[in-house]
Design an enzyme around this catalytic site. Structure first.
Site, PDB file in Angstrom:
ATOM      1  N   GLY A  85      10.300  34.319  44.794  1.00 43.32           N
ATOM      2  CA  GLY A  85       9.842  35.659  46.081  1.00 43.32           C
ATOM      3  C   GLY A  85      11.215  36.762  46.334  1.00 43.32           C
ATOM      4  O   GLY A  85      11.182  37.324  47.110  1.00 43.32           O
ATOM      5  N   GLU A  97       6.673  26.259  48.834  1.00 43.42           N
ATOM      6  CA  GLU A  97       5.829  26.574  50.427  1.00 43.42           C
ATOM      7  C   GLU A  97       4.466  25.377  50.702  1.00 43.42           C
ATOM      8  O   GLU A  97       4.807  25.552  52.232  1.00 43.42           O
ATOM      9  CB  GLU A  97       5.178  28.456  49.855  1.00 43.42           C
ATOM     10  CG  GLU A  97       5.937  29.191  49.440  1.00 43.42           C
ATOM     11  CD  GLU A  97       5.171  29.791  48.655  1.00 43.42           C
ATOM     12  OE1 GLU A  97       5.688  31.371  48.190  1.00 43.42           O
ATOM     13  OE2 GLU A  97       4.526  30.053  48.452  1.00 43.42           O
ATOM     14  N   HIS A 111       3.864  22.302  46.099  1.00 43.01           N
ATOM     15  CA  HIS A 111       4.635  24.229  45.195  1.00 43.01           C
ATOM     16  C   HIS A 111       5.809  23.979  47.309  1.00 43.01           C
ATOM     17  O   HIS A 111       4.411  23.586  47.863  1.00 43.01           O
ATOM     18  CB  HIS A 111       3.857  25.169  45.494  1.00 43.01           C
ATOM     19  CG  HIS A 111       4.489  26.073  45.613  1.00 43.01           C
ATOM     20  ND1 HIS A 111       5.154  27.165  46.737  1.00 43.01           N
ATOM     21  CD2 HIS A 111       4.677  26.981  44.711  1.00 43.01           C
ATOM     22  CE1 HIS A 111       5.774  28.207  45.981  1.00 43.01           C
ATOM     23  NE2 HIS A 111       5.052  28.375  44.500  1.00 43.01           N
ATOM     24  N   GLY A 161       5.126  34.563  40.050  1.00 41.59           N
ATOM     25  CA  GLY A 161       3.657  34.639  41.189  1.00 41.59           C
ATOM     26  C   GLY A 161       4.453  36.349  41.369  1.00 41.59           C
ATOM     27  O   GLY A 161       2.752  36.594  40.720  1.00 41.59           O
ATOM     28  N   GLY A 162       4.503  36.785  42.683  1.00 43.26           N
ATOM     29  CA  GLY A 162       4.180  38.571  42.610  1.00 43.26           C
ATOM     30  C   GLY A 162       3.954  39.517  40.987  1.00 43.26           C
ATOM     31  O   GLY A 162       3.496  39.736  40.916  1.00 43.26           O
ATOM     32  N   SER A 174      10.577  34.488  40.845  1.00 43.79           N
ATOM     33  CA  SER A 174      10.855  35.906  40.145  1.00 43.79           C
ATOM     34  C   SER A 174      11.020  35.686  38.636  1.00 43.79           C
ATOM     35  O   SER A 174      11.578  36.321  38.354  1.00 43.79           O
ATOM     36  CB  SER A 174      12.395  36.303  41.040  1.00 43.79           C
ATOM     37  OG  SER A 174      12.339  36.726  42.516  1.00 43.79           O
ATOM     38  N   GLU A 214      11.281  25.095  39.809  1.00 43.86           N
ATOM     39  CA  GLU A 214      10.902  26.676  40.881  1.00 43.86           C
ATOM     40  C   GLU A 214      12.581  26.352  41.469  1.00 43.86           C
ATOM     41  O   GLU A 214      12.053  25.366  43.240  1.00 43.86           O
ATOM     42  CB  GLU A 214       9.742  26.795  41.276  1.00 43.86           C
ATOM     43  CG  GLU A 214       8.218  27.179  40.482  1.00 43.86           C
ATOM     44  CD  GLU A 214       7.072  28.135  41.721  1.00 43.86           C
ATOM     45  OE1 GLU A 214       7.165  28.747  41.116  1.00 43.86           O
ATOM     46  OE2 GLU A 214       6.615  27.182  42.764  1.00 43.86           O
ATOM     47  N   ASN A 249       0.221  33.044  39.402  1.00 41.45           N
ATOM     48  CA  ASN A 249       0.452  31.905  41.318  1.00 41.45           C
ATOM     49  C   ASN A 249      -0.386  33.085  42.527  1.00 41.45           C
ATOM     50  O   ASN A 249       0.750  33.918  42.455  1.00 41.45           O
ATOM     51  CB  ASN A 249       1.319  30.810  41.953  1.00 41.45           C
ATOM     52  CG  ASN A 249       0.714  30.248  43.112  1.00 41.45           C
ATOM     53  OD1 ASN A 249      -0.264  30.453  43.954  1.00 41.45           O
ATOM     54  ND2 ASN A 249       1.957  29.865  43.690  1.00 41.45           N
ATOM     55  N   TRP A 250      -1.772  33.365  42.639  1.00 38.66           N
ATOM     56  CA  TRP A 250      -1.919  34.487  43.469  1.00 38.66           C
ATOM     57  C   TRP A 250      -1.816  34.455  45.293  1.00 38.66           C
ATOM     58  O   TRP A 250      -1.439  35.411  45.303  1.00 38.66           O
ATOM     59  CB  TRP A 250      -3.377  35.331  42.693  1.00 38.66           C
ATOM     60  CG  TRP A 250      -3.711  35.002  41.217  1.00 38.66           C
ATOM     61  CD1 TRP A 250      -2.613  35.251  40.642  1.00 38.66           C
ATOM     62  CD2 TRP A 250      -4.506  36.127  41.111  1.00 38.66           C
ATOM     63  NE1 TRP A 250      -2.878  36.139  39.748  1.00 38.66           N
ATOM     64  CE2 TRP A 250      -4.714  35.874  39.667  1.00 38.66           C
ATOM     65  CE3 TRP A 250      -6.577  35.626  41.769  1.00 38.66           C
ATOM     66  CZ2 TRP A 250      -5.411  36.153  38.986  1.00 38.66           C
ATOM     67  CZ3 TRP A 250      -7.270  36.594  41.213  1.00 38.66           C
ATOM     68  CH2 TRP A 250      -6.811  36.548  39.731  1.00 38.66           C
ATOM     69  N   LYS A 251      -1.170  33.664  45.124  1.00 39.12           N
ATOM     70  CA  LYS A 251      -0.918  33.011  46.594  1.00 39.12           C
ATOM     71  C   LYS A 251      -1.999  33.406  47.529  1.00 39.12           C
ATOM     72  O   LYS A 251      -2.983  33.936  47.247  1.00 39.12           O
ATOM     73  CB  LYS A 251       0.977  33.279  47.094  1.00 39.12           C
ATOM     74  CG  LYS A 251       1.553  32.801  45.732  1.00 39.12           C
ATOM     75  CD  LYS A 251       2.991  32.584  46.618  1.00 39.12           C
ATOM     76  CE  LYS A 251       4.253  32.093  45.668  1.00 39.12           C
ATOM     77  NZ  LYS A 251       5.336  32.480  45.462  1.00 39.12           N
TER      78      LYS A 251
END
Length: 259
Positions: A180, A104, A102, A241-242, A220, A174, A10-12
């Site tokens: 994050g 977010e 998600h 994610g990151g 993470s 999640e 997920n590149w957000k």
């Protein structure tokens, strides 16, 4: 039950078109010499403005090793919904998956369980696969309501979805407190919660269908954690994610999930 693992990136809200192309080319290069049958199902979810360039690079690869996902959608096919994007528009780029629910989207943009359910039904009816996210806050975990909260999210997200269709969805657990933050939920505990999800799915759609659902861990995820996570009985991959924003770290996670 043999379930093919999924590693989804997920590149957000990162990467313009040029940066997205550089990243997808790096991922392709990192796995080009690996037999497709040994790989997990690899999925990338760029921003909407990069769906076309990433789709082109995936199709140019002509190996079928990487699938495309969108990060969100709206459930209506068209209309006066400024700023939204329909599932048919996403299908133009040959996407196979759409991430919904998600944390977010829930926390920052106020998306409800009812809205997520409408999206899930529309995605399934369009022939795509929803990746439905669920998870608890640190406060909910400390109050001891993790299991009931997540079970409720799953039940509401899949309301009025046919049992046979439930078998084909993807769920991503999640824990919000681990997204994050650099914190990772203990693999044994993550697996326990994912078993709660699978039990809930069995109550909704029957055990046979529940056993087919691929349930991912997100929060993470790192190259150093993936092998231990994949060794658990009910973790079928990861929503990353990151670590998906760098080709080398994402490739390490992919390789860590190989058969």
């Amino acid at each position: 039950m043999s379930r093919r693992p999924i590693i989804a990136g997920n590149w957000k809200m990162h990467n313009n078109r040029a940066q997205s192309e550089e990243l997808i080319c790096g991922i392709k290069d990192a796995i080009k010499d690996i037999d497709k049958d040994l790989l997990p199902e690899v999925v990338v979810a760029p921003v909407f403005t990069s769906l076309d360039i990433v789709s082109k690079n995936i199709s140019d690869c002509a190996c079928g090793k990487i699938q495309l996902a969108a990060q969100n959608c709206y459930f209506e096919p068209k209309g006066a919904f400024t700023g939204e994007i329909s599932i048919d528009m996403i299908k133009d780029f040959d996407a196979k998956f759409i991430i919904i629910g998600h944390s977010e989207r829930r926390q920052i943009f106020g998306e409800s369980d009812e809205l997520i359910n409408k999206k899930a039904i529309a995605i399934i009816e369009a022939g795509l696969t929803p990746i439905i996210c669920c998870g608890e806050t640190l406060e909910q975990r400390e109050l001891g309501v993790t299991d009931s909260h997540i079970a409720s999210q799953i039940v509401k997200a899949l309301e009025n979805v046919k049992p046979a269709d439930v078998a084909n969805v993807v769920i991503a657990y999640e824990p919000i407190w681990a997204i994050g933050t650099g914190k990772t939920c203990d693999s044994v505990e993550a697996n326990r919660v994912i078993k709660v999800i699978r039990t809930t799915l069995a109550q909704i759609a029957g055990k046979d269908n529940a056993d087919k659902v691929r349930i991912l861990y997100g929060g993470s995820v790192k190259p150093e954690t993936i092998k231990e996570q994949m060794a658990q009985s009910d973790i079928d991959g990861a929503l990353v994610g990151g670590a998906s924003l760098k080709a080398d770290s994402f490739a390490q996670i992919i390789k860590g999930a190989m058969k």
